[in-house]
Design a protein around this motif. Structure first.
Motif, PDB file in Angstrom:
ATOM      1  N   ASN A 138       0.838  -1.195   0.000  1.00 43.08           N
ATOM      2  CA  ASN A 138       0.000   0.000   0.000  1.00 43.08           C
ATOM      3  C   ASN A 138       0.875   1.247   0.000  1.00 43.08           C
ATOM      4  O   ASN A 138       1.776   1.388   0.832  1.00 43.08           O
ATOM      5  CB  ASN A 138      -0.909   0.023   1.241  1.00 43.08           C
ATOM      6  CG  ASN A 138      -1.643   1.352   1.372  1.00 43.08           C
ATOM      7  OD1 ASN A 138      -1.137   2.306   1.938  1.00 43.08           O
ATOM      8  ND2 ASN A 138      -2.851   1.393   0.837  1.00 43.08           N
ATOM      9  N   ARG A 139       0.630   2.112  -0.951  1.00 44.15           N
ATOM     10  CA  ARG A 139       1.150   3.473  -0.926  1.00 44.15           C
ATOM     11  C   ARG A 139      -0.055   4.373  -1.172  1.00 44.15           C
ATOM     12  O   ARG A 139      -0.601   4.389  -2.262  1.00 44.15           O
ATOM     13  CB  ARG A 139       2.238   3.705  -1.972  1.00 44.15           C
ATOM     14  CG  ARG A 139       3.520   2.933  -1.741  1.00 44.15           C
ATOM     15  CD  ARG A 139       4.229   3.389  -0.481  1.00 44.15           C
ATOM     16  NE  ARG A 139       5.506   2.683  -0.288  1.00 44.15           N
ATOM     17  CZ  ARG A 139       5.652   1.545   0.379  1.00 44.15           C
ATOM     18  NH1 ARG A 139       4.577   0.952   0.915  1.00 44.15           N
ATOM     19  NH2 ARG A 139       6.830   0.980   0.512  1.00 44.15           N
ATOM     20  N   SER A 140      -0.467   5.078  -0.138  1.00 43.75           N
ATOM     21  CA  SER A 140      -1.699   5.862  -0.209  1.00 43.75           C
ATOM     22  C   SER A 140      -1.511   7.087  -1.098  1.00 43.75           C
ATOM     23  O   SER A 140      -0.393   7.469  -1.453  1.00 43.75           O
ATOM     24  CB  SER A 140      -2.104   6.309   1.196  1.00 43.75           C
ATOM     25  OG  SER A 140      -1.147   7.235   1.709  1.00 43.75           O
ATOM     26  N   GLN A 141      -2.623   7.737  -1.407  1.00 44.29           N
ATOM     27  CA  GLN A 141      -2.530   8.982  -2.168  1.00 44.29           C
ATOM     28  C   GLN A 141      -1.759  10.029  -1.384  1.00 44.29           C
ATOM     29  O   GLN A 141      -1.015  10.830  -1.953  1.00 44.29           O
ATOM     30  CB  GLN A 141      -3.922   9.498  -2.517  1.00 44.29           C
ATOM     31  CG  GLN A 141      -3.900  10.663  -3.497  1.00 44.29           C
ATOM     32  CD  GLN A 141      -3.288  10.282  -4.834  1.00 44.29           C
ATOM     33  OE1 GLN A 141      -3.615   9.249  -5.393  1.00 44.29           O
ATOM     34  NE2 GLN A 141      -2.388  11.127  -5.330  1.00 44.29           N
ATOM     35  N   ALA A 142      -1.890   9.998  -0.058  1.00 48.57           N
ATOM     36  CA  ALA A 142      -1.140  10.940   0.784  1.00 48.57           C
ATOM     37  C   ALA A 142       0.361  10.739   0.624  1.00 48.57           C
ATOM     38  O   ALA A 142       1.143  11.702   0.660  1.00 48.57           O
ATOM     39  CB  ALA A 142      -1.550  10.778   2.243  1.00 48.57           C
TER      40      ALA A 142
END
Length: 337
Positions: A154-158
């Motif tokens: 997971n690499r969030s939009q943040a």
């Protein structure tokens, strides 16, 4: 004493700082970043001299022996050329560059200057991976039929929004270049060159210029078949990083959220006691000596012994070229939001 400088004071620079601190015969003497906030944050941890210009740093501190290049990937070629012209050895963060052409520019600069340069692919030093390498080199698994490398993270939009360069083609690359590059390096290190690539890639969930999910099938020169699955779209957390190897005498699966643990090891050419010993050793110390420390230490030894480092610029270029081949096979025009 090898006097070291860190160029680029973001998150990954901490690993370089800790590695240098842990090594006898190495000293961190300088930090460089165009962002004074990042520069001061790292300076507070180590007290090294600070610079906002690499040219100023190299001019004012000619005693520097080695530069750790930890800047956004799209800047590596330019900074490596600068360091090479100044006669400085280098540790270059992954990927070595964003294009094979820029990687070749680095290689030529290193060749002309005569300096040593290593690329940060630390997963090679994980204890479980070292045992897998030993088993393959010893022929214990027999003829290999196929392999699988998976990065379900997971690499969030943040994460992408925290800096303007993240997720861009010019400075960062996508999941293959930024997260799965270590798995691709392992596949090339363990099984040799790839001769055929088929792939699909897309930008499904993140607002970025590059792919956030990719799937590829590979054929290695040895005939081994491979599957790569890479994504930064997994919900909420890093789920899995794994490498699975299947041969005529058994199979090995190394996994977990990061590929540090032996999940399965079956092999008819080994006793159960031998397998249990390996598994228990990994369980006791799944991380081993930090990979950054091993890479910097090896480069220092390579300087002293006048040999190539264990992970060379050529190794870095091969991984970047494989990313380029996967994206080309997928068709850049098909990457969309």
């Amino acid at each position: 004493m090898i006097r070291c400088a860190i160029v680029g004071c973001g998150h990954i620079a901490l690993k370089h700082m800790e590695a240098i601190r842990a090594l006898e015969g190495a000293e961190l003497v300088a930090l460089c970043d165009t962002d004074p906030i990042k520069l001061e944050s790292l300076h507070a941890r180590c007290g090294a001299a600070v610079f906002t210009s690499m040219h100023d740093m190299l001019r004012q501190m000619p005693e520097i022996d080695l530069a750790c290049i930890c800047t956004p990937s799209g800047t590596h070629a330019r900074l490596a050329e600068t360091a090479a012209r100044a006669g400085k050895h280098m540790v270059i963060e992954k990927p070595v560059s964003l294009t094979p052409q820029d990687g070749e520019t680095i290689r030529e600069a290193v060749r002309l200057s005569g300096v040593k340069a290593a690329v940060v692919h630390p997963n090679r030093y994980r204890p479980a991976i070292r045992y897998l390498k030993w088993a393959l080199d010893s022929g214990l698994l027999g003829k290999i039929s196929h392999v699988n490398a998976t990065v379900r993270w997971n690499r969030s939009q943040a994460y992408y929004d925290q800096a303007a360069w993240r997720g861009t083609r010019e400075m960062d690359g996508g999941v293959l270049m930024n997260q799965a590059i270590h798995s691709l390096d392992l596949l090339l290190w363990l099984f040799g060159p790839v001769t055929k690539v088929q792939a699909m890639a897309d930008t499904r969930l993140r607002r970025i210029e590059t792919e956030d999910v990719a799937i590829a099938t590979l054929r290695f020169g040895s005939g081994v078949l491979g599957v790569v699955e890479a994504a930064t779209t997994v919900y909420e957390h890093n789920l899995e990083e794994s490498i699975s190897v299947f041969g005529e005498h058994g199979y090995v699966i190394i996994g977990g959220a990061t590929a540090n643990w032996i999940k399965q090891w079956k092999c008819s050419t080994m006793t159960q006691g031998e397998i249990d010993m390996i598994t228990q050793r990994v369980e006791l110390d799944p991380y081993g000596v930090p990979g950054h420390q091993r890479i910097i230490e090896d480069l220092i030894r390579a300087i002293e012994e006048d040999r190539n480092p264990a992970v060379t610029v050529d190794d870095g270029i091969r991984a970047v070229r494989l990313v380029d081949e996967i994206i080309t096979a997928a068709g850049r025009q098909e990457i969309h939001t």
